[in-house]
Scaffold this active site. Structure first.
Site, PDB file in Angstrom:
ATOM      1  N   LYS A   9      40.698  39.309  42.101  1.00  0.00           N
ATOM      2  CA  LYS A   9      40.526  40.629  43.186  1.00  0.00           C
ATOM      3  C   LYS A   9      40.955  40.202  44.449  1.00  0.00           C
ATOM      4  CE  LYS A   9      38.640  42.136  39.417  1.00  0.00           C
ATOM      5  NZ  LYS A   9      38.266  41.725  38.547  1.00  0.00           N
TER       6      LYS A   9
HETATM    7  C1  LIG Z   1      36.515  42.065  37.404  1.00  0.00           C
HETATM    8  C2  LIG Z   1      36.309  43.706  37.237  1.00  0.00           C
HETATM    9  C3  LIG Z   1      34.373  43.446  36.986  1.00  0.00           C
HETATM   10  C4  LIG Z   1      33.939  42.187  36.455  1.00  0.00           C
HETATM   11  O1  LIG Z   1      34.129  41.337  37.321  1.00  0.00           O
HETATM   12  P1  LIG Z   1      33.744  39.794  37.295  1.00  0.00           P
HETATM   13  O2  LIG Z   1      33.558  39.268  38.130  1.00  0.00           O
HETATM   14  O3  LIG Z   1      35.123  39.065  36.664  1.00  0.00           O
HETATM   15  O4  LIG Z   1      32.422  39.587  36.267  1.00  0.00           O
HETATM   16  C5  LIG Z   1      34.082  44.793  36.317  1.00  0.00           C
HETATM   17  N1  LIG Z   1      35.320  45.694  36.194  1.00  0.00           N
HETATM   18  C6  LIG Z   1      36.444  46.188  36.914  1.00  0.00           C
HETATM   19  C7  LIG Z   1      36.922  46.960  36.538  1.00  0.00           C
HETATM   20  C8  LIG Z   1      36.925  44.352  37.200  1.00  0.00           C
HETATM   21  O5  LIG Z   1      38.332  45.068  37.875  1.00  0.00           O
END
Ligand SMILES: *Cc1c(COP(=O)(O)O)cnc(C)c1O
Length: 380
Positions: free
Chosen positions: A189
């Protein structure tokens, strides 16, 4: 291949930027004698809250945990329906199943690749409790229309803003307004706490519930008071992770600016006749509101499959990703009743979408390397 091309290093599709100050800060936490949830978690939450206009924020050990807890705070469970998008990371709908509710998918808008707001009202039933939209690649879903629909039908909104930290709507940060808003700090992210996530809530009572859900339901009071009234799990963030997050947060604006600049460069190079002729699908060009989390193209139907394009790029030292296959076509979801053809736009995107490299320390020369390679491969 020329000698210099051989010597180019591998370009991954994403890469976190962790600075030395943060690494030193982590070492300090490790030496401090307190490494799990403690003062750095509180500091991280306070700093996040400032970004979200002073709203209540709690952090968790993943974005998935933040989403699941949001659903629990909204009281969503067995017999309830939640309207969401089939084009997302599978966590988005898995959490709906986890709390015992049923995801109700509606198709995407093929231009924005986000949930098609025009299709939501037809999917609302007496069992509908919430809408759970996703800002794919950081491009914000229209919050005005979203909340207009939710308010008219008395629905809660759980924003899966995992990808849109630093994206704007009406000039304000996503999360600074709205209902329950969830973010992820996974390394892919725009900023990371290695693993982690946070939830922005509407009031203090929800924040207290979040604290209970993230740590065994425990409520503490005074020096020795402890009570358990609800069943909680174990999804607290460590101070080590929070210290990484604090170091990242200080640079988030810079990271997002660099991503926006690189996205602009991708557009400059891809929004051209030779790519138009090939039928390459480009994302919405939004450098104002989107945090440019990913740069995703839709591959044209050529003799080459997506896997073959990815392999050829890989051989040239270029990493790519798939975000994402349509959720309802996974075996688990097909076993629950969904089938091919249910959401044609999401299915087409799921088959042909390709995430190109984009991360803050990339250069415009890297972008040229990617677009040049893509052109050669698609023309071959
Ligand atoms: C990354 C992501 C998640 C989950 O996040 P984590 O920290 O990996 O559990 C949920 N929804 C979307 C759209 C994502 O891109």
């Amino acid at each position: 291949m020329t000698r210099s091309a051989e010597m180019l290093s591998y370009l991954p599709f994403t890469r976190p930027t962790i600075d030395e100050e943060t690494i030193a800060g982590v070492s300090d936490v490790l030496r401090s004698g307190w490494i799990t949830s403690g003062p750095f978690v509180r500091e991280f939450e306070e700093k996040l809250s400032i970004l979200f206009g002073g709203r209540q924020v709690r952090v968790f050990n993943s974005g998935t945990a933040a989403l699941e807890i949001a659903l629990r705070i909204a009281g969503i469970g067995a017999g309830d329906e939640v309207i969401t998008t089939p084009l997302s990371w599978v966590a988005t709908s898995n959490v709906i199943l986890t709390v015992g509710a049923r995801p109700v998918f509606v198709d995407i808008d093929p231009v924005t690749r986000n949930i098609d707001l025009n299709t939501i009202e037809a999917a609302i039933t007496p069992a509908t409790k919430a809408i759970l939209p996703v800002d794919l690649a950081g491009l914000p879903v229209d919050r005005d229309r979203l909340y207009e629909i939710a308010n008219r039908h008395g629905l809660r909104v759980i924003e899966d803003a995992a990808q849109s930290l630093g994206s704007l709507w009406n000039g304000k940060w996503i999360g600074s307004t709205g209902d329950l808003v969830s973010f992820s700090f996974h390394p892919n992210k725009n900023m990371t706490s290695i693993e982690g996530g946070c939830l922005v809530m509407t009031d203090e009572s929800e924040a207290t519930l979040a604290e209970q859900y993230r740590l065994q339901g425990v409520l503490r009071s005074g020096y020795d008071g402890m009570e358990v009234e609800i069943l909680g799990g174990k999804s607290n963030l460590t101070d080590v992770a929070a210290r990484v997050g604090i170091g990242q947060l200080a640079r988030l604006d810079e990271f997002n600016r660099l991503r926006r600049d690189l996205s602009r460069e991708y557009f400059r190079q891809l929004d051209r006749p030779e790519f138009h002729a090939l039928g390459l699908g480009l994302p919405v060009a939004d450098f104002e509101q989107s945090n440019c989390h990913m740069f995703q193209v839709i591959l044209p139907e050529t003799a080459l499959s997506r896997a073959e394009v990815m392999e050829k790029l890989h051989e040239l030292g270029i990493g790519t990703g798939v975000h994402y296959p349509a959720i309802h076509l996974f075996k688990l979801y097909q076993s629950l009743g969904w089938k091919p053809g249910d959401y044609p736009h999401a299915e087409k995107a799921g088959r042909a979408i390709l995430t190109l490299p984009l991360f803050p320390t990339m250069t415009t020369a890297d972008v040229s390397r990617v677009t040049g390679a893509l052109l050669n491969i698609l023309q071959s």
